[in-house]
Write a protein that holds these residues in place. Structure first.
Motif, mmCIF file in Angstrom:
data_model
loop_
_atom_site.group_PDB
_atom_site.id
_atom_site.type_symbol
_atom_site.label_atom_id
_atom_site.label_comp_id
_atom_site.label_asym_id
_atom_site.label_seq_id
_atom_site.Cartn_x
_atom_site.Cartn_y
_atom_site.Cartn_z
ATOM 1 N N UNK A 162 0.578 -1.241 0.240
ATOM 2 C CA UNK A 162 -0.055 -0.204 0.171
ATOM 3 C C UNK A 162 0.726 1.389 -0.006
ATOM 4 N N UNK A 163 0.430 2.291 -0.843
ATOM 5 C CA UNK A 163 1.159 3.299 -0.934
ATOM 6 C C UNK A 163 2.286 3.430 -1.858
ATOM 7 N N UNK A 164 2.443 2.349 -2.536
ATOM 8 C CA UNK A 164 3.638 2.416 -3.513
ATOM 9 C C UNK A 164 2.808 2.068 -4.869
ATOM 10 N N UNK A 165 3.464 2.346 -5.970
ATOM 11 C CA UNK A 165 3.034 2.078 -7.229
ATOM 12 C C UNK A 165 4.084 1.424 -8.168
ATOM 13 N N UNK A 166 3.755 0.798 -9.222
ATOM 14 C CA UNK A 166 4.714 0.075 -10.044
ATOM 15 C C UNK A 166 4.062 0.574 -11.506
ATOM 16 N N UNK A 167 4.651 0.699 -12.423
ATOM 17 C CA UNK A 167 4.705 0.801 -13.826
ATOM 18 C C UNK A 167 4.584 -0.641 -14.552
ATOM 19 N N UNK A 168 3.583 -0.832 -15.441
ATOM 20 C CA UNK A 168 3.531 -2.068 -16.304
ATOM 21 C C UNK A 168 4.846 -2.694 -16.272
ATOM 22 N N UNK A 169 5.632 -1.931 -16.852
ATOM 23 C CA UNK A 169 7.074 -2.314 -17.569
ATOM 24 C C UNK A 169 7.778 -2.862 -16.459
ATOM 25 N N UNK A 170 7.479 -2.258 -15.027
ATOM 26 C CA UNK A 170 8.263 -2.618 -14.183
ATOM 27 C C UNK A 170 8.007 -3.961 -13.589
ATOM 28 N N UNK A 171 6.333 -4.109 -13.708
ATOM 29 C CA UNK A 171 5.921 -5.588 -13.443
ATOM 30 C C UNK A 171 6.447 -6.353 -14.204
ATOM 31 N N UNK A 172 6.535 -6.249 -15.559
ATOM 32 C CA UNK A 172 7.084 -7.391 -16.643
ATOM 33 C C UNK A 172 8.385 -7.557 -16.404
ATOM 34 N N UNK A 173 9.154 -6.508 -15.937
ATOM 35 C CA UNK A 173 10.661 -6.898 -15.818
ATOM 36 C C UNK A 173 10.833 -7.632 -14.488
ATOM 37 N N UNK A 174 9.998 -7.437 -13.666
ATOM 38 C CA UNK A 174 10.314 -8.179 -12.070
ATOM 39 C C UNK A 174 9.913 -9.915 -12.416
#
Length: 176
Positions: free
Chosen positions: A98-110
């Motif tokens: 909670x309180x954090x965000x991620x970009x779609x590309x960051x999720x893909x990279x992870x």
């Protein structure tokens, strides 16, 4: 399949929770009730939804989250169905605190698939257990709000509720 259905009042509309076997199988806003039912029927065929007050204590945990206990949903069991890739995306999205965000590309990279940001976006958009799998925490690469099945105003409210930082919409930017 028989599932218990409860409604939780919230500042962003009534939230529907479909619960069975100690897990949430579907969660959506009441104005998208037909989408919730369709998602459940696509996974299980015929579905019977029976009204129930606070099944497994999940409605109370939703109320706690809405009341400011941002960790109240972190370990609620879910059964979202989905493909193997979708389940991997949803598991990764669930790791965003909670309180954090991620970009779609960051999720893909992870996930070890840095070129799969579009596929991540599609999986995120098919999340049948919003809020608990916090798809609202996934934003555009430049920090802008993009796509949310419940509407961008709800996404904006949820992120503000959690204290997340994100960019204002371009039309609201102050130019000087």
């Amino acid at each position: 399949m028989d599932l218990s259905l409860d409604e939780v009042e919230s500042p962003i509309g009534v939230i529907l929770l479909a619960v069975g076997g100690g897990a949430i199988h579907g969660l959506d806003f009441a104005d998208y009730g037909s989408r919730l039912r369709g998602s459940l029927e696509a996974r299980y065929g015929a579905v019977a939804l029976h009204g129930a007050a606070d099944p497994c204590g999940f409605s109370s945990r939703m109320r706690a989250y809405l009341g400011g206990d941002l960790a109240a949903l972190s370990d609620v069991p879910v059964e979202p169905g989905g493909t193997g890739f979708q389940r991997r995306v949803w598991a990764e999205v669930r790791r965003i605190p909670p309180g954090a965000t991620r970009a779609y590309g960051e999720v893909a990279a992870s996930l070890g698939q840095p070129s799969a940001s579009r596929a991540v976006g599609l999986a995120n958009g098919r999340n049948p257990v919003c809020l608990i799998i916090p798809c609202h925490r996934v934003i555009g690469a430049g920090g802008e709000l993009t796509g949310y099945a419940g509407g961008l105003e709800r996404k904006r409210w949820l992120l503000a509720h959690e204290g997340a930082c994100f960019l204002a919409p371009r039309s609201a930017a102050i130019v000087g």
